[in-house]
Design an enzyme around this catalytic site. Structure first.
Site, mmCIF file in Angstrom:
data_model
loop_
_atom_site.group_PDB
_atom_site.id
_atom_site.type_symbol
_atom_site.label_atom_id
_atom_site.label_comp_id
_atom_site.label_asym_id
_atom_site.label_seq_id
_atom_site.Cartn_x
_atom_site.Cartn_y
_atom_site.Cartn_z
ATOM 1 C CD GLU A 106 -2.896 1.052 2.377
ATOM 2 O OE1 GLU A 106 -4.111 1.251 2.227
ATOM 3 O OE2 GLU A 106 -2.382 0.848 3.485
ATOM 4 C CG ASN A 261 -0.400 -6.901 4.158
ATOM 5 O OD1 ASN A 261 -0.387 -6.073 3.268
ATOM 6 N ND2 ASN A 261 0.512 -6.931 5.134
ATOM 7 C CG HIS A 293 -6.479 0.945 12.699
ATOM 8 N ND1 HIS A 293 -7.006 2.216 12.719
ATOM 9 C CD2 HIS A 293 -6.023 0.754 11.432
ATOM 10 C CE1 HIS A 293 -6.872 2.762 11.527
ATOM 11 N NE2 HIS A 293 -6.272 1.887 10.723
ATOM 12 C CD GLU A 294 -3.552 -2.094 10.738
ATOM 13 O OE1 GLU A 294 -3.844 -2.383 9.555
ATOM 14 O OE2 GLU A 294 -3.287 -0.944 11.103
#
Length: 843
Positions: A106, A261, A293-294
């Site tokens: 990203e 990911n 968050h992820e």
């Protein structure tokens, strides 16, 4: 699917294929095997550097409406540049160097790992095989932790090994096909790793947290958080996590905090690993919120992806908001919902107060280059996005959603969210489609047109200032509300016109009064301000106060008549107003003073009132879930900022010294009120008593005591480092900073400890302490470190910023240093691990 040039001619055929390929790739032969088993051979190729596109012309025409097989070869060196597929070198505690290979795709760096169609709207399924050649002696040493990880697990029978000539072996890993996803979510990690593993839903999802072998004992906290948060999100969103496994991997060299990911989340070590001995409460919370968050991205970004980067807030704004829900699930003792205003919302208010800010939904034509896309990963996209989402949910849930008891409730907002995720799963969506799904599928609230009401919050920058004024002829018993766009430079050039929809916002506001609140949430009232002026609030008496935006659920600032500021100050001092509300009032007042909208004396009175809140008055003992941390967070911000502004008049000036003395007295009074020195003295500083937020507050007061020379705190800080005492991690940065600032000897001691540190959190604290010095000789010594291996390229920006932020002298010297050393600095960060510095320097 392949991206061909637009068809031309009568038959709708094309001879051109367009691929993204990084400049680092050496692309060899390219062939297309058509659906008819014909072979289309290359005629010519050209590379467009600005767009990183490889355009191949073939000898035979191709039908772009049919499926074809593209075959190509390519190669590149595995560099340390933290983009695409890169090398991460690190040393263990014995000084031995190791290598780990990882990826960071990203926003637009998958093209640096392999030629591809590198756009978020070009989703595909990826069928991955990885072959690794190794020395047989490394395999046979009996202590082999070598791992190859990908987004998906290995296929059944997907691993094989064969021997090669010369004492080498070849390992092959064949992975399951990925779900339909964007290229920026692809990931693989290769190297020596160890894991702790658990399972969700009886084994449906295998969860593993990975780190380098010396961090084997630092993985459990993240694992425990993950296995609590993942099923909570599944229940909240109404959609199960679609993969069989989820890996969380700590990478020694990593630019950002983490990367979502799908199935293989990568983290900076300090964002995932938690050492029981060295992690502060803030470190542990950071790791927990980063995990939360992820995990939110598994739905927001991975399952449903924005169509283009100009709607990045659909990924990051939602994840930033949802992370507080995840943290509350994993660590309810944190009271995370009460920390959102100071950790997220107030940052967004500052960032969005500049005329150069940008809207959440950015025009497409402003997001076409790599640096424009990178620039969107900022406070506006993350923190403002989260704050606007939180405000909308609070309105739709009638204020309940900002309370921890209702974070997981299925309110109208969550109903619309579930519909959006279900409708667009495995696809791309625009922000307009999100608002449409919310409006269509959420039960109506007061007949409000959500799409039109939220348009101004999404499509324009900045936010409103809500001003209260006494209504004429009411004998100070009623106030009117009005709005105007707020800028840091002041509102004198800003106007609001009901005829111009772009000059006003739809504002769902809430308020409490002294007479009506009674210390409970039941006293919160609400209204809508959707015109330039007109809403009214009545109060019971001349002594009553009104405070707008309790809990800071709305994304706007508030100004009051002078008499009302004084009444609110009394409520702050008495403890009648909460810690969160005190923090908000101070934050608004400071911004209004900077904008020339409020007298500095009013701000000082309010800060004094905040510093006079006592344990007895607030009733917030060390055992309370919440504390006065939020109030002191902004009291400290105001005090430190005012002292720093007066520093321009020169240390030794009567104004600067008087202000510093005043602040020191207030800090020492608070330290005495909380019995901080006595409490720490009972354990030699090794333990801090009380709840999580209380421990945060004690760490903050300790830091202020070091900064302003409180005798008890300063003595404890100096003695603990000199005697080698491992004080509580909440205190260590302050101890390191005090030692580094003490002179050359102390600076050298901190530098030695920094060089020897292995734990990522500890090393980061030491590095920042080395930059937080404020005398010319020590500033010179700090800046001299920047061009040495002591400061890694990924840390250059943070370290120089810490030097510049420590004092006015530091700012001047850092600026001179940057100007005089630009070329070698550029060489250090260009193409290195700090991608943002690299690209900014390239301008």
């Amino acid at each position: 699917k392949a991206h061909f040039a637009e068809p031309g001619g009568d038959k709708g055929l094309t001879r051109c294929l367009v691929l993204h390929a990084g400049a680092n790739l050496a692309v060899g032969d390219i062939e297309i095997h058509t659906v008819d088993n014909a072979l289309a051979r290359e005629k010519s190729r050209r590379y467009v550097e600005d767009t990183e596109q490889l355009i191949i012309e073939f000898q035979e025409p191709i039908d772009p409406g049919r499926l074809h097989h593209i075959s190509l070869t390519y190669s590149y060196p595995l560099a340390e540049a933290m983009r695409g597929f890169y090398r991460s070198n690190y040393k263990d505690s014995q000084g031995r160097e190791h290598m780990l290979a990882s990826t960071q795709m990203e926003a637009a760096d998958a093209r640096r790992a392999f030629p591809c169609f590198d756009q978020p709207d070009m989703k595909a399924n990826f069928d991955m095989t990885i072959r690794v050649t190794r020395d047989a002696r490394d395999v046979d040493n009996g202590d082999d932790n070598f791992q190859v990880l990908f987004n998906t697990p290995l296929k059944d029978g997907g691993y094989s090994r064969r021997s090669l000539q010369g004492g080498a072996i070849l390992d092959e890993y064949v992975f399951e096909v990925t779900p339909t996803m964007s290229t920026y979510l692809m990931a693989w990690v290769i190297g020596d790793l160890v894991a702790q593993t658990s399972y969700v839903d009886g084994g449906r999802v295998k969860v593993s947290v990975w780190g380098t072998p010396e961090h084997a004992n630092d993985l459990s906290d993240a694992l425990e958080s993950c296995v609590k948060i993942l099923p909570a999100y599944e229940k909240l969103f109404g959609i199960a996590f679609p993969l069989k496994k989820l890996d969380l991997v700590a990478i020694p060299s990593f630019e950002a905090g983490a990367m979502e990911n799908w199935g293989l989340i990568t983290y900076r070590e300090s964002s995932l690993l938690v050492s029981a001995e060295d992690a502060s409460d803030g470190d542990v919370m950071w790791a927990t919120t980063t995990v939360a968050h992820e995990l939110a991205h598994m739905w927001f970004g991975n399952l449903v992806t924005m169509e283009w980067w100009n709607d990045l807030f659909l990924n990051e704004g939602f994840a930033e908001y949802i992370q507080y829900i995840g943290t509350s699930v994993a660590k309810p003792q944190y009271g995370a919902d009460k920390l959102f205003p100071i950790l997220t919302l107030q940052n967004a208010l500052v960032a969005d107060s500049f005329s150069a800010s940008h809207p959440l939904h950015v025009p497409y034509e402003e997001t076409l280059s790599g640096i424009e896309i990178d620039g969107l990963f900022d406070t506006i996209t993350y923190d403002k996005g989260a704050s606007v989402i939180r405000m909308l949910r609070s309105y739709m849930s009638q204020g309940q959603s900002i309370e921890s008891d209702h974070l997981l409730s299925v309110d109208p907002f969550v109903t619309g969210l579930r519909s959006y995720l279900s409708e667009y799963k495995y696809e791309n969506a625009k922000s307009a489609e999100f608002w449409s799904a919310m409006a269509k599928n959420s039960p109506p609230v007061d007949g409000v047109d959500l799409i039109e009401s939220m348009r101004q919050w999404i499509s324009r920058p900045n936010y409103p200032l809500v001003s209260l004024a006494w209504k004429p002829g009411t004998d100070l018993s009623a106030l009117t509300l009005s709005q105007v766009p707020f800028l840091r430079t002041g509102t004198h050039t800003e106007t609001c016109s009901d005829a111009d929809p772009d000059s006003k916002w739809w504002i769902p506001f809430t308020y409490i009064t002294k007479e009506g609140q009674g210390g409970s949430e039941e006293g919160v009232r609400s209204g809508i301000l959707d015109t330039c002026a007109g809403a009214e609030i009545s109060i019971a008496s001349r002594e009553d106060y009104v405070m707008v935006n309790p809990g800071q659920s709305g994304f706007y600032r508030v100004n009051y008549p002078q008499e009302m500021w004084a009444r609110l100050g009394a409520g702050v001092k008495s403890g009648e107003l909460s810690s969160v509300d005190t923090s908000m009032l101070l934050d608004d007042a400071y911004a209004l003073v900077e904008a020339g909208e409020l007298e500095v004396g009013t701000l000082l009175d309010l800060a004094l009132a905040g510093s006079q809140r006592t344990v007895a008055a607030t009733g917030l003992s060390s055992a309370n879930l919440t504390s006065d941390y939020q109030a002191w967070y902004d009291v400290a911000y105001v005090f430190n900022s005012l002292v720093a502004k007066l520093e321009g008049s020169g240390s030794g000036s009567s104004c600067h010294d008087a202000m510093e003395t005043f602040v020191g007295e207030r800090v020492s009074a608070a330290i005495a009120d909380y019995g901080l020195v006595a409490s720490l003295g009972r354990t030699g500083g090794r333990q801090i008593e009380g709840s999580f937020q209380h421990r945060l507050l004690m760490g903050s007061l300790f830091s202020l005591g070091v900064r302003y020379g409180d005798a008890g705190v300063s003595n404890l800080a100096q003695q603990s480092f000199a005697n080698g005492v491992a004080v509580h991690p909440n205190l260590r940065y302050s101890v390191f900073k005090a030692t580094a600032k003490s002179g050359n000897t102390g600076y050298g001691q901190v530098l030695t400890k920094y060089a020897q540190a292995i734990d990522a959190d500890e090393k980061e604290k030491l590095m920042l302490a080395l930059g937080a010095v404020d005398t010319e000789p020590l500033i010179q010594r700090a800046l001299a470190l920047v061009m040495t291996p002591a400061i890694e390229s990924m840390d250059v920006r943070a370290f120089v910023a810490r030097v510049a932020g420590a004092s006015e002298l530091g700012r001047a010297m850092a600026w001179t240093f940057l100007q005089e050393n630009f070329e070698p600095l550029y060489a250090k960060v260009n193409g290195g691990t700090d991608v943002q510095s690299s690209r900014l320097a390239g301008l």
